[in-house]
Design an enzyme around this catalytic site. Structure first.
Site, mmCIF file in Angstrom:
data_model
loop_
_atom_site.group_PDB
_atom_site.id
_atom_site.type_symbol
_atom_site.label_atom_id
_atom_site.label_comp_id
_atom_site.label_asym_id
_atom_site.label_seq_id
_atom_site.Cartn_x
_atom_site.Cartn_y
_atom_site.Cartn_z
ATOM 1 N N PHE A 95 -14.132 -8.626 10.639
ATOM 2 C CA PHE A 95 -12.682 -8.752 10.489
ATOM 3 C C PHE A 95 -12.124 -9.299 11.792
ATOM 4 C CE2 PHE A 95 -9.552 -6.609 7.471
ATOM 5 C CZ PHE A 95 -10.244 -6.974 6.342
ATOM 6 N N GLN A 154 4.841 -7.211 11.415
ATOM 7 C CA GLN A 154 3.774 -8.221 11.443
ATOM 8 C C GLN A 154 3.959 -9.297 10.367
ATOM 9 O OE1 GLN A 154 -0.470 -7.235 10.313
ATOM 10 N NE2 GLN A 154 -0.800 -7.734 12.453
ATOM 11 N N HIS A 191 2.226 -12.807 8.451
ATOM 12 C CA HIS A 191 0.951 -13.443 8.115
ATOM 13 C C HIS A 191 1.226 -14.915 7.804
ATOM 14 C CE1 HIS A 191 -2.914 -14.140 6.271
ATOM 15 N NE2 HIS A 191 -3.297 -12.935 6.612
ATOM 16 N N LEU A 232 -0.749 -12.936 -0.819
ATOM 17 C CA LEU A 232 -1.545 -13.321 0.335
ATOM 18 C C LEU A 232 -2.772 -14.147 -0.059
ATOM 19 C CD1 LEU A 232 -1.626 -12.518 3.380
ATOM 20 C CD2 LEU A 232 -3.272 -10.786 2.723
ATOM 21 N N GLU A 251 -7.118 -15.135 5.404
ATOM 22 C CA GLU A 251 -7.334 -15.841 6.647
ATOM 23 C C GLU A 251 -8.643 -16.623 6.604
ATOM 24 O OE1 GLU A 251 -5.662 -13.018 9.391
ATOM 25 O OE2 GLU A 251 -7.055 -13.735 10.892
ATOM 26 N N ARG A 260 -3.225 -14.732 13.961
ATOM 27 C CA ARG A 260 -2.189 -14.636 12.939
ATOM 28 C C ARG A 260 -0.786 -14.911 13.462
ATOM 29 N NH1 ARG A 260 -3.110 -9.100 9.397
ATOM 30 N NH2 ARG A 260 -5.062 -9.803 8.495
ATOM 31 N N HIS A 316 4.236 -9.006 6.514
ATOM 32 C CA HIS A 316 3.000 -8.433 5.984
ATOM 33 C C HIS A 316 2.862 -6.936 6.224
ATOM 34 C CE1 HIS A 316 -1.064 -8.295 4.552
ATOM 35 N NE2 HIS A 316 -1.544 -7.920 5.724
ATOM 36 N N ARG A 330 -0.965 -4.668 14.427
ATOM 37 C CA ARG A 330 -1.984 -3.882 13.742
ATOM 38 C C ARG A 330 -3.190 -4.765 13.436
ATOM 39 N NH1 ARG A 330 -4.111 -4.173 8.289
ATOM 40 N NH2 ARG A 330 -2.064 -4.757 7.512
HETATM 41 C C1 FAD Z 1 -1.772 -7.868 0.386
HETATM 42 C C2 FAD Z 1 -2.150 -6.775 1.351
HETATM 43 C C3 FAD Z 1 -3.480 -6.609 1.717
HETATM 44 C C4 FAD Z 1 -3.845 -5.601 2.609
HETATM 45 N N1 FAD Z 1 -5.155 -5.471 2.950
HETATM 46 C C5 FAD Z 1 -5.513 -4.530 3.844
HETATM 47 C C6 FAD Z 1 -6.882 -4.381 4.225
HETATM 48 O O1 FAD Z 1 -7.760 -5.080 3.761
HETATM 49 N N2 FAD Z 1 -7.177 -3.426 5.132
HETATM 50 C C7 FAD Z 1 -6.221 -2.605 5.670
HETATM 51 O O2 FAD Z 1 -6.561 -1.772 6.493
HETATM 52 N N3 FAD Z 1 -4.938 -2.714 5.311
HETATM 53 C C8 FAD Z 1 -4.552 -3.653 4.418
HETATM 54 N N4 FAD Z 1 -3.236 -3.754 4.067
HETATM 55 C C9 FAD Z 1 -2.276 -2.729 4.508
HETATM 56 C C10 FAD Z 1 -2.462 -1.427 3.708
HETATM 57 O O3 FAD Z 1 -2.789 -1.745 2.388
HETATM 58 C C11 FAD Z 1 -1.212 -0.531 3.684
HETATM 59 O O4 FAD Z 1 -0.683 -0.424 4.958
HETATM 60 C C12 FAD Z 1 -1.537 0.870 3.190
HETATM 61 O O5 FAD Z 1 -2.207 0.820 1.964
HETATM 62 C C13 FAD Z 1 -0.304 1.746 3.069
HETATM 63 O O6 FAD Z 1 -0.641 2.973 2.441
HETATM 64 P P1 FAD Z 1 0.381 4.161 2.339
HETATM 65 O O7 FAD Z 1 -0.337 5.352 1.807
HETATM 66 O O8 FAD Z 1 1.056 4.342 3.645
HETATM 67 O O9 FAD Z 1 1.507 3.697 1.338
HETATM 68 P P2 FAD Z 1 1.447 2.997 -0.109
HETATM 69 O O10 FAD Z 1 0.088 2.825 -0.623
HETATM 70 O O11 FAD Z 1 2.343 1.815 0.002
HETATM 71 O O12 FAD Z 1 2.114 4.084 -1.028
HETATM 72 C C14 FAD Z 1 3.497 4.361 -1.012
HETATM 73 C C15 FAD Z 1 3.804 5.390 -2.060
HETATM 74 O O13 FAD Z 1 5.139 5.857 -1.911
HETATM 75 C C16 FAD Z 1 5.799 5.857 -3.155
HETATM 76 N N5 FAD Z 1 7.233 5.761 -2.872
HETATM 77 C C17 FAD Z 1 7.876 4.806 -2.155
HETATM 78 N N6 FAD Z 1 9.187 5.115 -2.041
HETATM 79 C C18 FAD Z 1 9.373 6.288 -2.701
HETATM 80 C C19 FAD Z 1 10.508 7.135 -2.947
HETATM 81 N N7 FAD Z 1 11.711 6.837 -2.470
HETATM 82 N N8 FAD Z 1 10.312 8.252 -3.680
HETATM 83 C C20 FAD Z 1 9.094 8.579 -4.166
HETATM 84 N N9 FAD Z 1 7.994 7.829 -3.951
HETATM 85 C C21 FAD Z 1 8.143 6.705 -3.229
HETATM 86 C C22 FAD Z 1 5.176 4.729 -3.909
HETATM 87 O O14 FAD Z 1 5.335 4.903 -5.286
HETATM 88 C C23 FAD Z 1 3.719 4.875 -3.485
HETATM 89 O O15 FAD Z 1 3.081 5.849 -4.268
HETATM 90 C C24 FAD Z 1 -2.855 -4.756 3.161
HETATM 91 C C25 FAD Z 1 -1.535 -4.927 2.796
HETATM 92 C C26 FAD Z 1 -1.169 -5.943 1.933
HETATM 93 C C27 FAD Z 1 0.276 -6.119 1.641
#
Ligand code: FAD
Ligand code: SF4
Ligand code: SF4
Ligand code: FES
Lengths: 244, 631
Positions: free
Chosen positions: B141, B255, B257, B267, B270, B301, B369, B405
């Site tokens: 990565f 951040q 992208h 997305l 890269e 990036r 991103h 990040r």
């Molecule tokens: C396209 C893409 C690819 C990525 N690829 C990678 C990768 O390969 N490796 C990596 O390390 N990171 C990657 N990331 C980043 C990573 O996926 C996220 O930062 C991470 O999954 C966030 O997880 P989380 O548990 O914080 O929140 P999320 O998985 O976003 O979950 C948020 C939760 O909160 C809930 N919610 C939101 N607001 C409310 C509310 N007001 N009331 C009740 N529920 C609510 C939603 O329903 C959801 O269940 C990527 C991001 C993107 C956009």
């Protein structure tokens, strides 16, 4: 280019006593690379803010946006208007409880399914944080992953004749879920245990094998193979029980 | 009105939220989890690449260890990270990956023997060791010294999300979906739960709990162009800020992208550029080599995003119905390469653009991103300002990412932080008693009900929420995107203040009955504009360039004056956030130095101060404290 698209969209708000189910017409000019995600959001933001539908990832990975598009269950976010005729009919998925317009409640259906099939690894071992991970063959890991790719969009369930007739029918997604644990060496359940769950009309013997499920699965999961695999395995288990 | 009680309320069912829930439920506490969508649809499941943990099993990961992972993470953060937190993270990541394997994640495993791989377009050979067969393997990565990113094919987030959600089901944890938290319930000192709107019926409910964790993910959707899911809209941050007590950490750290596709900003990896793809402008001419003669498309990036923006500003962008963009060209890589090495890109192009990347150009633009910014917590995940309130995952500023990040470090953060903070919450619950005055709960509910009534009646005005949202998004894109400068930021703040007045005057066009989507948007618009103002104002004040925060008028990283973290508070009735600052880290295992990529001049910090705070590499916090007193 620049077609005028005619949308016929199912409308009903069960929370509103004044609402009755009906189809409503909308017109929208097509833009380049337009998907139903873009079109529906434009309809809501420019014409009718009460319109209900679900999108989340808008990238065909989360399964939120399944609906019946010109007669066929599919993901709306990856459906390009370019591929559709000028007239587009949108209906909510059948089988699942309607929330409003094109939005249905898949969450409750799938959570009940997890509880029914006990959708987790069954093991008597305990996790040891100081030890190395247990080894696993890479090919087996990939096989498990291939079956875990289901995004729970519900397309297969709503295309299934049995599921429409029998509310207790497990459906292809659930049977596929069982197969995922059957091939996982970490799960210590025996065929007999699985038979308890699916060796009946609610499970593998209720399936008519017409394979509408596999035809509509937007992830291209090999549902036909899994159904066949389980049917054979459960058939053998049933025979074993008979002659025990 | 219905009231639900539990020991712990988790708002958000992504990986971080569910990991916390599992930990607390495992310790015997009752947990309710809320989510806008079924848990598995959370944004976590969209991550394909993988998650970092220094297991060192694969050939290219040989010799990896938490110390190397630590150095990568701190350098990547441009020294904005809390090093105590980064240390906890890297030490726990390998254990967490093994635990996930135990619960059922089908990680890809080491296959012994010879195989080949590509780097910079060249073919190399590697040999995997026999004695590592079947252990968790890893891939390369950006920004990492070793191959450290654990993965399951191209669906890591999805596989881990399934496993954790299965674990929740197994433990009988209530995960309620189509439930949206719209306000916190608190008494000024303790957090008591949340007011929740049911997105099936529109009815308000109270979820009260002795502890509450906000795990609602990032807020990319306040930008017009973002890779984030439509539910990543800042609702969780807004309800924390609304208390006036809880600050946002580093709001300016966002951040971008370089290659989101146009129109929907999905997305594309890269890897396209890594494998030799080029960027073209409106005249179908390459331009990256003009700005970055050495690295061209292969710069980092943030650098590529900046150059693309510069080029479009110079009038070289392609105009479209969805705004300006540039082209990504991978045609010359050939059919074989595209259908094997870039299968995912191929599918995205076909599915969403109807474009064949073998013969057509791909429309791309820099896109929001990841939000390094978030609800500021201490190392235990406890939010500043309210007792009993916690936060984790992308929603939080636990602060192991600082100002940039690294790929693979976010998904890993969700579960590692979730595990650590879940334990801390369980400890907290053990000794924590709190009163739930029914009046406080009722008042909180009534306040939200009257907000809803006012929106439906158009009591505050008839502004259209979608137009207001657009105005906010445009303001951020114009003034607070990849590049920032004093003049544009000032304008951005002014425009956003006007947008705020319009946000206060929003009224519904539709009836608002039931799970009405317009009402959902209207309820959060003011909170979103507050977030936007926090970003713009904090960016205006930070007169340096660090990580993703790039000031054209202050191009150097200024450790002398700006080696600090921003805290943004929103006092009730204020028109702008109140900004405070704190040190980024309690001590340095790695004193500030070059990031190693992206270039730029550094104005160094006071050497004596840094030396005083510097401890031996790998020293644990206890030793760190000793080291400090010895100084
Ligand atoms: C396209 C893409 C690819 C990525 N690829 C990678 C990768 O390969 N490796 C990596 O390390 N990171 C990657 N990331 C980043 C990573 O996926 C996220 O930062 C991470 O999954 C966030 O997880 P989380 O548990 O914080 O929140 P999320 O998985 O976003 O979950 C948020 C939760 O909160 C809930 N919610 C939101 N607001 C409310 C509310 N007001 N009331 C009740 N529920 C609510 C939603 O329903 C959801 O269940 C990527 C991001 C993107 C956009
Ligand atoms: S093959 Fe079986 S599960 Fe699939 S649609 Fe037909 S009846 Fe349903
Ligand atoms: S099996 Fe396919 S169609 Fe059925 S829910 Fe899963 S992804 Fe959707
Ligand atoms: S919105 Fe996620 S699959 Fe369509």
């Amino acid at each position: 280019m620049a077609r005028n698209l005619q949308f016929e969209i199912f409308r009903y708000n069960p929370q509103d006593p004044a609402s009755v189910p009906h189809m409503q017409k909308y017109v929208l000019d097509e833009t380049e690379n337009m998907t139903l995600f873009i079109a529906l959001n434009r309809l809501r933001e420019e014409q009718d803010p009460s319109l209900q539908f679900d999108f989340c990832c808008r990238a065909a990975i989360c399964g939120a946006c399944a609906m019946v598009i010109n007669g066929r269950p599919n993901l709306a976010c990856k459906t390009k208007t370019k591929e559709l005729p000028d007239e587009i009919t949108l209906l909510p998925l059948p089988v699942f409880k309607l929330v409003g317009d094109l939005s249905v409640d898949t969450g409750v259906w799938f959570r009940q399914m997890y509880d029914k099939v006990e959708s987790w690894v069954h093991t008597s071992k305990a996790f040891d944080p100081a030890a190395l991970e247990e080894r696993m063959d890479n090919a087996v890991a990939e096989q498990v992953y291939e079956l875990e790719r289901c995004i729970e969009c519900g397309c297969c369930v709503s295309a299934c004749g049995t599921a429409r007739l029998r509310p207790d029918f497990l459906g292809a997604a659930s049977l596929n879920r069982i197969a995922r644990f059957v091939v996982d060496p970490r799960d210590q359940r025996s065929d007999k245990d699985y038979y308890q769950i699916i060796g009946n009309d609610e499970g593998i013997f209720g399936c008519m094998g017409l394979l509408a499920c596999e035809d509509v699965c937007p992830k291209g999961l090999p549902l036909q193979n899994q159904l066949g695999f389980l049917r054979r395995r459960m058939g053998i288990t049933a025979l074993k029980r008979l002659f025990k | 009105m219905q009231t639900y009680f539990s020991d712990l309320l988790v708002i958000g069912a992504g990986l971080s939220g569910e990991r916390i829930a599992v930990e607390a439920a495992g310790a015997g506490f009752g947990v309710n989890v809320l989510s806008i969508v079924p848990a598995r649809r959370s944004h976590s499941s969209a991550a394909q690449g993988g998650m970092q943990a220094a297991l060192g099993n694969c050939a290219m990961g040989k010799g990896d260890c938490p110390d190397v992972h630590f150095a990568d993470t701190v350098k990547g953060s441009d020294w904005g990270a809390d090093q105590e937190v980064a240390r906890m993270f890297v030490d726990n990541a390998p254990i967490e990956m093994r635990q996930l394997a135990f619960w059922g994640v089908p990680w890809n495993r080491v296959v012994p023997g010879k195989s080949t791989f590509f780097k910079g377009g060249e073919k190399f050979e590697k040999i995997e060791e026999e004695d590592k067969e079947g252990l968790i393997t890893a891939r390369a990565f950006g920004g990492t010294a070793k191959w450290r990113t654990c993965y399951t094919s191209d669906g890591t987030g999805h596989a881990v999300m399934c496993t954790l959600d299965n674990r929740c089901a197994q433990l009988g944890i209530n995960v309620f979906d189509k439930k949206e938290a719209i306000a916190l319930i608190h008494d000024g000192a303790n957090c008591l739960g949340a007011v929740v709107r049911c997105l099936k019926t529109g009815v308000l409910e109270a979820y009260v709990a002795r502890a509450t964790a906000i795990c609602t993910g990032g807020f990319g959707r306040i930008y017009k162009a973002t890779t984030n899911a439509v539910i990543c809209d800042g609702g969780g941050h807004a309800i924390a800020m609304d208390t006036g007590l809880v600050p946002l950490g580093n709001p300016e750290a966002i951040q971008f992208h370089p290659t989101g596709i146009v129109p929907t900003d999905i997305l594309v990896t890269e890897g396209c550029r890594g494998d030799g793809g080029t960027l073209l402008d409106v005249n179908k001419e390459r331009f990256m080599q003009i700005y970055e003669p050495e690295k061209a498309e292969l710069a980092s990036r943030d650098v590529v995003s900046r150059r693309m923006t510069e080029h479009m500003r110079a009038g070289k962008g392609v105009k479209s119905a969805y705004g300006e963009h540039l082209w990504l060209d991978i045609r010359h890589l050939g059919d074989k390469h595209i259908s094997t090495k870039l299968r995912e890109v191929d599918e995205i192009c076909q599915n969403f653009l109807g474009v064949d990347p073998r013969v057509d150009l791909i429309p791309v633009r820099p896109t929001q991103h990841y939000t390094m910014s978030g609800i500021r917590t201490n190392k235990d995940g406890a939010a500043y300002g309210l007792k009993g309130l916690f936060s984790a995952g992308e929603a939080a500023c636990w602060d192991m990412h600082g100002f940039n990040r690294l790929g693979g470090n976010s998904l890993a953060e969700t579960v590692v932080a979730g595990g650590i903070i879940g334990k801390k919450i369980a400890e907290f619950l053990q000794g924590h008693e709190v009163n739930f005055p029914t009046k406080t709960i009722r008042d909180a509910l009534l306040k939200q009900q009257s907000r809803i009534d006012a929106l439906i009646a158009g009591k505050n005005g008839r502004e259209n929420v979608y137009r207001v949202r657009e105005a906010m998004q445009d303001a951020l894109m114009d003034g607070c995107f990849v590049f920032r400068n004093g003049k544009d930021l000032e304008k951005c703040v002014n425009v956003l203040q006007e947008v705020m007045e319009r946000a206060k005057a929003v009224g519904l066009q539709s009836s608002g009955i039931g799970a009405n989507p317009e009402l959902s948007a209207a309820l959060k618009i003011q909170g979103q504009v507050k977030l936007a103002l926090c970003i713009a104002k904090a960016a205006l004040e930070r007169k340096e360039s660090r990580g993703s925060h790039t000031r054209e008028d202050y191009p150097e990283r200024n450790d002398r004056d700006w080696l600090k973290r921003t805290l943004a508070y929103w006092p009730e009735g204020a028109r702008l956030p109140r900004l405070e600052y704190e040190d980024p880290t309690p001590y340095y295992e790695l004193p500030p130095g070059e990031r190693g990529y992206g270039g730029g001049k550094i104005i160094t910090a006071d050497a004596e101060k840094i030396a005083k705070l510097t401890i031996k590499p790998g020293a644990k916090p206890a030793e760190a404290a000793k080291a400090k007193t010895a100084n």
